[in-house]
Design a protein around this motif. Sequence first.
Motif, PDB file in Angstrom:
ATOM      1  N   PHE A 204       0.833  -1.200   0.000  1.00 48.74           N
ATOM      2  CA  PHE A 204       0.000   0.000   0.000  1.00 48.74           C
ATOM      3  C   PHE A 204       0.871   1.254   0.000  1.00 48.74           C
ATOM      4  N   ASP A 205       1.918   1.230   0.850  1.00 49.65           N
ATOM      5  CA  ASP A 205       2.819   2.389   0.892  1.00 49.65           C
ATOM      6  C   ASP A 205       3.380   2.682  -0.491  1.00 49.65           C
ATOM      7  N   ALA A 206       3.829   1.621  -1.157  1.00 46.12           N
ATOM      8  CA  ALA A 206       4.429   1.803  -2.485  1.00 46.12           C
ATOM      9  C   ALA A 206       3.395   2.360  -3.462  1.00 46.12           C
ATOM     10  N   ALA A 207       2.157   1.848  -3.370  1.00 51.67           N
ATOM     11  CA  ALA A 207       1.119   2.304  -4.299  1.00 51.67           C
ATOM     12  C   ALA A 207       0.787   3.776  -4.051  1.00 51.67           C
ATOM     13  N   TRP A 208       0.682   4.166  -2.757  1.00 55.35           N
ATOM     14  CA  TRP A 208       0.358   5.575  -2.456  1.00 55.35           C
ATOM     15  C   TRP A 208       1.491   6.483  -2.913  1.00 55.35           C
ATOM     16  N   ARG A 209       2.735   6.013  -2.666  1.00 49.22           N
ATOM     17  CA  ARG A 209       3.875   6.842  -3.084  1.00 49.22           C
ATOM     18  C   ARG A 209       3.856   7.039  -4.594  1.00 49.22           C
ATOM     19  N   SER A 210       3.412   6.011  -5.293  1.00 51.73           N
ATOM     20  CA  SER A 210       3.444   6.056  -6.754  1.00 51.73           C
ATOM     21  C   SER A 210       2.258   6.819  -7.340  1.00 51.73           C
ATOM     22  N   ALA A 211       1.195   6.988  -6.544  1.00 52.21           N
ATOM     23  CA  ALA A 211       0.041   7.731  -7.079  1.00 52.21           C
ATOM     24  C   ALA A 211       0.435   9.191  -7.244  1.00 52.21           C
ATOM     25  N   PRO A 212       0.104   9.808  -8.369  1.00 50.72           N
ATOM     26  CA  PRO A 212       0.493  11.201  -8.565  1.00 50.72           C
ATOM     27  C   PRO A 212      -0.198  12.121  -7.567  1.00 50.72           C
ATOM     28  N   THR A 213       0.508  13.159  -7.120  1.00 44.92           N
ATOM     29  CA  THR A 213      -0.112  14.139  -6.237  1.00 44.92           C
ATOM     30  C   THR A 213      -0.599  15.308  -7.091  1.00 44.92           C
ATOM     31  N   ALA A 214      -1.668  15.958  -6.610  1.00 47.77           N
ATOM     32  CA  ALA A 214      -2.263  17.047  -7.397  1.00 47.77           C
ATOM     33  C   ALA A 214      -1.370  18.280  -7.319  1.00 47.77           C
ATOM     34  N   LEU A 215      -1.177  18.900  -8.444  1.00 45.39           N
ATOM     35  CA  LEU A 215      -0.443  20.159  -8.494  1.00 45.39           C
ATOM     36  C   LEU A 215      -1.469  21.271  -8.282  1.00 45.39           C
ATOM     37  N   ALA A 216      -1.150  22.217  -7.383  1.00 48.83           N
ATOM     38  CA  ALA A 216      -2.108  23.292  -7.107  1.00 48.83           C
ATOM     39  C   ALA A 216      -2.477  23.987  -8.411  1.00 48.83           C
ATOM     40  N   PRO A 217      -3.781  24.177  -8.667  1.00 53.29           N
ATOM     41  CA  PRO A 217      -4.154  24.780  -9.940  1.00 53.29           C
ATOM     42  C   PRO A 217      -3.744  26.258  -9.994  1.00 53.29           C
ATOM     43  N   THR A 218      -3.139  26.651 -11.076  1.00 53.64           N
ATOM     44  CA  THR A 218      -2.859  28.073 -11.291  1.00 53.64           C
ATOM     45  C   THR A 218      -3.346  28.394 -12.686  1.00 53.64           C
ATOM     46  N   PRO A 219      -3.735  29.661 -12.895  1.00 50.29           N
ATOM     47  CA  PRO A 219      -4.249  30.010 -14.230  1.00 50.29           C
ATOM     48  C   PRO A 219      -3.182  29.882 -15.314  1.00 50.29           C
ATOM     49  N   ASP A 220      -1.911  29.772 -14.881  1.00 54.36           N
ATOM     50  CA  ASP A 220      -0.851  29.687 -15.893  1.00 54.36           C
ATOM     51  C   ASP A 220      -0.756  28.308 -16.529  1.00 54.36           C
ATOM     52  N   ASN A 221      -1.283  27.285 -15.827  1.00 56.57           N
ATOM     53  CA  ASN A 221      -1.215  25.946 -16.398  1.00 56.57           C
ATOM     54  C   ASN A 221      -2.328  25.807 -17.412  1.00 56.57           C
ATOM     55  N   ARG A 222      -1.940  25.566 -18.653  1.00 54.14           N
ATOM     56  CA  ARG A 222      -2.989  25.498 -19.659  1.00 54.14           C
ATOM     57  C   ARG A 222      -2.584  24.615 -20.822  1.00 54.14           C
ATOM     58  N   LEU A 223      -3.612  24.246 -21.556  1.00 52.80           N
ATOM     59  CA  LEU A 223      -3.442  23.388 -22.709  1.00 52.80           C
ATOM     60  C   LEU A 223      -4.060  24.140 -23.886  1.00 52.80           C
ATOM     61  N   ALA A 224      -3.225  24.543 -24.841  1.00 53.71           N
ATOM     62  CA  ALA A 224      -3.731  25.320 -25.969  1.00 53.71           C
ATOM     63  C   ALA A 224      -3.770  24.438 -27.207  1.00 53.71           C
ATOM     64  N   ILE A 225      -4.855  24.551 -27.950  1.00 53.88           N
ATOM     65  CA  ILE A 225      -4.982  23.768 -29.174  1.00 53.88           C
ATOM     66  C   ILE A 225      -4.417  24.580 -30.323  1.00 53.88           C
ATOM     67  N   ASP A 226      -3.502  23.958 -31.048  1.00 56.23           N
ATOM     68  CA  ASP A 226      -2.849  24.649 -32.154  1.00 56.23           C
ATOM     69  C   ASP A 226      -2.902  23.707 -33.353  1.00 56.23           C
ATOM     70  N   GLY A 227      -3.940  23.813 -34.160  1.00 56.78           N
ATOM     71  CA  GLY A 227      -4.104  22.916 -35.297  1.00 56.78           C
ATOM     72  C   GLY A 227      -4.249  21.484 -34.811  1.00 56.78           C
ATOM     73  N   GLN A 228      -3.362  20.618 -35.289  1.00 54.89           N
ATOM     74  CA  GLN A 228      -3.441  19.211 -34.905  1.00 54.89           C
ATOM     75  C   GLN A 228      -2.469  18.884 -33.767  1.00 54.89           C
TER      76      GLN A 228
END
Lengths: 204, 721
Positions: B183-207
Amino acid sequence: MLRRTLITSATLAGIGWTGASFAAPSVGQKAPEFSLPDTSGKAVSLSAFRGKHVVLEWVNPGCPYVRKHYGSANMQGTQKEAAAAGAIWLAINSTEEGSVDYLVPEQLARWTQTQQGATTHTLMDVEGSTGKAYGARTTPHMYIIDPRGMLVYAGGIDSIPSSRVDDIKTAVNYVKQGIRQAVAGQPISAATTRPYGCSIKYKT
Amino acid sequence: MSVSRLLGLLALATAALSWLPAAAQFGAGGAGVGAVVTTEQVRAELVAQAPDGVGPGKTVWVGLQLTHKPEWHTYWKNAGDSGLPTQLQWTLPEGVTAGDIEWPLPKKIPIGTLANYGYENTVLLPVPLTIGPQFQAPLLSDTLTIKLSAAWLVCKTECIPEEGQFTLQVPIRSSTAGHATAFDAAWRSAPTALAPTPDNRLAIDGQTIRLTVHGLPAGWQGRTLAFFPETPEVIATAADWQQSWDGAVWTAQVPLSPQRSNSPALMPVVLALDGQGRRVEMPVLGSWPQASGPAPESTALRAALDARGGSGLAQFGASSGATLGFWAALAGALIGGLILNLMPCVFPILAIKVLGFARHADDRRAHRINGIAYTAGVLVSFVALGAILLALRSAGESLGWGFQLQNPAVVAALALLFTLIGLNLAGVFHFAQVVPASLAGFQPRHPVVDAFFTGVLAVAIASPCTAPFMGASLGLAVALPPLQAIAVFAVLGLGLALPYLVASMVPAVARALPRPGAWMDSLKKFMAFPMFATVAWLVWVLGQQSGIDGAGALLALLVAVAFVAWTLTLAGRGRIVAGGVALAVLLGLAWGVGPYVTEPAAVARQGDNGPWQTWAPGRVDQIVASGRPVFVDFTAAWCVTCQYNKKTTLSDPAVLADIAAKQVVLLRADWTRRDPAITAALQQLGRNGVPVYVLYQAGRAPVLMSEILSVADMRAALSRL
């Protein structure tokens, strides 16, 4: 101060691979032409069916998901409905010769015959070039091409990705729906969907 | 006997084991079904971690541990080019609920020219259990019985779908920690959430999509990261992609799949290095490239609207013929605005209007002018709100109708305003005493201005709710060209104002009222109470948004404001001294506790949700794919209609019994604070506001229910499952 390090992720993506799915056509684009031998060795080309709707089905009789849809007669039922609507059905096997799932043309022909479906031709694509040109990933993976040779559907056979036969009756059969709409001249409502099944065993 | 079972037995007989029914296995427990299922490719074991035993409030984890034969793998939540995620279905005693799998970091597994995300060797898929107060230990044993039905697809190059039934007894009074390391190994391996900031974004540019991520661990800078999108069927999984660091900012360009079948508004992705992962929810900027065919959602929408049976409404789903859609939206908006008057939201405004009418009971001309001024106030505010909404949306914000009350500062300001209005009505102070005479003269002597602002207030407080017909109109309006959209908002306002406008024009209405007299003063004082009730509601809304500290801070501020208002009624030096003190108290409080008002509440409230689970993107598809129907309640604390439905129809014993009988999974999407994922989900349903009630079932179009949810409708819809 700006420090810019550019790292190509070749280590993650596999070196120098020009992705098959990357070059594949989107729905609304021209379907790539191909000419493949059928199970009797006769060459069959897509352009011969210009003017008709054509369904492409990627098949591998060794795959449990293919067995799900043949064992339940769902695939055969879809083939018969397509035939009744005047569509051509091409089943394509892109399994490489080295795979345990590979069937020689005679075996594949015999398997197709015992399924009592309504395929127009069953084609051999041992090099995988046609599968890669379409971005085919799974068996089954389904495509519909309109009479002008445009790709109008790409995706799964139905809406519930599972290996359970029981799910077929509650799933939306996207291919039946797509053929019905395409033949009626309507836009296909679910034109790109998620294909599910076994990975195609391409020659590497 | 199902074909899959037959296949399984056949495979067993020939020793080329396809999958093994667990009943044939005897696990550690020994009695029929055990905790271990072994197939040719996988050893699967149901394990638990309950270091403090089992009881309400205690942490209990369970998980499926899969040990793969070399070269075989199973899949992550996004399986990649092929494959399917492992699915777990729990059967648990009453009071015990299972959460979602906390997926450990996957590995990118190339298969020839394709790629998958999955697990090799040994992986544990951990799931948290919530033990509610309803949980009672069984009479004759002191163990918690956990049953699991799991399905996984295991592949090398060939693929074998397998499933297993598992049972595990977890001691209630003693410690279970035999798999603590796993369980310890699984929890360590689970990704932790990065605090949301408006700078993190995904922009679509064509394909291609361009990702920009700030706030990654400093030690990661300059190093090559692994990238795993949680949303399937978006990127070309196996294709080459690029990443680079610009100081502390990580960017990447990833090609889209030409046969993409998902178009998320919010795309969670996982970035990883050296076994550590960070999960980032990326808002999507720009629009997904369109294939020539319409997206699958539009059929679902059309079917859903058709299913509602409204002949005129069915046209709302048509993606072509925008003019027809526009006129239908206008008609819907007018009817919706009218019905809005009957919704619980409008309760506080009714009080103000009744008073307005009574005040001018003797003056028909004043009535007419007031009616027009009120209508103008409503129209102007609706159009202004609509214009702000459209402008913010085009700037990339994912907002919907009622967005103003998603901002705690606005809620607090309205609470202050209503407190002052209430105090004024109750006679604690008069505007003449508070503001300079020149301004004070303005209020009572310009009833026209007064009526206009009543209209503004009506919209501010009442518009967050959507009424029947209004929901579909708003959903359509945000997709129309701006001018047409503004017209829809204006017509909505007209609908809301129309009853008062008509009443003010008809002399009979005014004649029906008694002559002005002492009763008016009593009525005026009485009307203070609806105002204070509104304040109570606003404080509760703020409590949902900013927690008990925020609500407490607001109450303190309200008291201080009331104090200031009272001191201003004093005469002479008392007024200056007490007023100064009161003002100092108010300012001190605003400085000291004011920030609590807007601070987000700690974690989402747990435990009081009963059978309801929290909605998350993709959750509906997952559950529907597993064969169970899903009912989603799109709600918000500031939506009074939502709260009314929640306390009536959605708490009705007969409805709850039907829900349990049909095994419907209940999901609640809480829009009280801004949530781009919920905004996107509403948009897919053709809506832009709450309440929205939807029933999903595999193989059928989602059924949209009325905003005024009746027990009869709900039961009828459930009976059709």
